[in-house]
Design an enzyme around this catalytic site. Structure first.
Site, PDB file in Angstrom:
ATOM      1  N   SER A  56       3.411   2.306   2.901  1.00 49.22           N
ATOM      2  CA  SER A  56       3.793   1.083   3.608  1.00 49.22           C
ATOM      3  C   SER A  56       5.295   1.016   3.856  1.00 49.22           C
ATOM      4  CB  SER A  56       3.335  -0.159   2.833  1.00 49.22           C
ATOM      5  OG  SER A  56       3.934  -0.216   1.553  1.00 49.22           O
ATOM      6  N   SER A  67       1.629  -1.562  -7.295  1.00 51.24           N
ATOM      7  CA  SER A  67       1.293  -2.718  -8.143  1.00 51.24           C
ATOM      8  C   SER A  67       0.180  -3.548  -7.513  1.00 51.24           C
ATOM      9  CB  SER A  67       2.531  -3.561  -8.440  1.00 51.24           C
ATOM     10  OG  SER A  67       3.310  -3.822  -7.299  1.00 51.24           O
ATOM     11  N   LEU A 100       0.815  -1.201   0.000  1.00 55.89           N
ATOM     12  CA  LEU A 100       0.000   0.000   0.000  1.00 55.89           C
ATOM     13  C   LEU A 100       0.858   1.263   0.000  1.00 55.89           C
ATOM     14  CD1 LEU A 100      -2.636  -1.030   2.712  1.00 55.89           C
ATOM     15  CD2 LEU A 100      -3.030  -0.896   0.235  1.00 55.89           C
TER      16      LEU A 100
END
Length: 205
Positions: A40, A110, A37
């Site tokens: 992160s 991604s 995320l």
């Protein structure tokens, strides 16, 4: 693998074999694909790995999501189709770097599993390592260094991963980093340890 639109092209074979480059560099080329995320810790960890490996005499390249969107992928937005193309292009770039002996460190959300799996498929066996930078959404929101989550919650950013767009967690990553529980240095150390144990870094470098 998609066929190129042009038919009047060939693949150029380099005069210097990959094994020769890797012997000179003292490493095996590999794509280390950090996924997770926003906020992160992907870029933070990738940059630390790059710093430590470079200081040890290795050759690395960091491909960061925001940086790539300022240049190579400046024509893409955040629709599912554009996200797909964004990750496809980076997969091809990282494959080229890896084939030339570089340790390619990619830091991209991604979010779609199929995109990451496609990028693994275009790499040779052992050339693609998926690293899940696993941090709970609530922790990422608390960090929110650029205020993106707050803007997404307010509806100002559409198609925002974790809020209005999905994130599909990796099913079998080579490595999982719990960046809510460990420091960036600890996470980077785990990546470097993995590379050393699995033969990507030659001894004595």
């Amino acid at each position: 693998m998609a066929r190129p639109k042009s038919e009047n092209i060939t693949v150029t074979v380099p005069n210097v074999a990959r094994e020769e480059r890797e012997a000179i560099l003292g490493q095996r080329g590999v794509t280390v694909w950090f996924t997770g995320l926003s906020a992160s810790g992907k870029s933070t960890v990738a940059l630390l790995v790059d710093k430590h490996l470079t200081e040890a005499g290795h050759y690395c390249c960091v491909l960061d999501g925001d940086n790539i969107r300022h240049g190579l992928n400046s024509d893409l937005g955040f629709s599912p189709e554009d996200r797909n193309e964004n990750i496809r292009r980076i997969g091809e770039v990282s494959k080229l770097l890896t084939a030339n002996g570089a340790i390619s460190l990619t830091a991209f959300i991604s979010p779609y599993r199929a995109d990451r799996d496609r990028n693994r498929a275009i790499h040779d066996d052992g050339d693609f390592l998926e690293v899940h930078v696993d941090c709970p959404l609530e922790v990422c929101e608390q960090r929110d260094p650029r205020g993106l989550y707050a803007r997404a919650r307010a509806g100002a950013i559409p198609e925002f991963t974790g809020i209005s767009a999905p994130y599909e967690r990796p099913l079998a990553p080579e490595l999982v980093l719990r960046t809510d529980r460990e420091s960036p240095e600890e996470s980077a150390g785990k990546v470097i340890d993995y590379l050393e144990v699995n033969g990507y870094l030659s001894s004595g470098r």
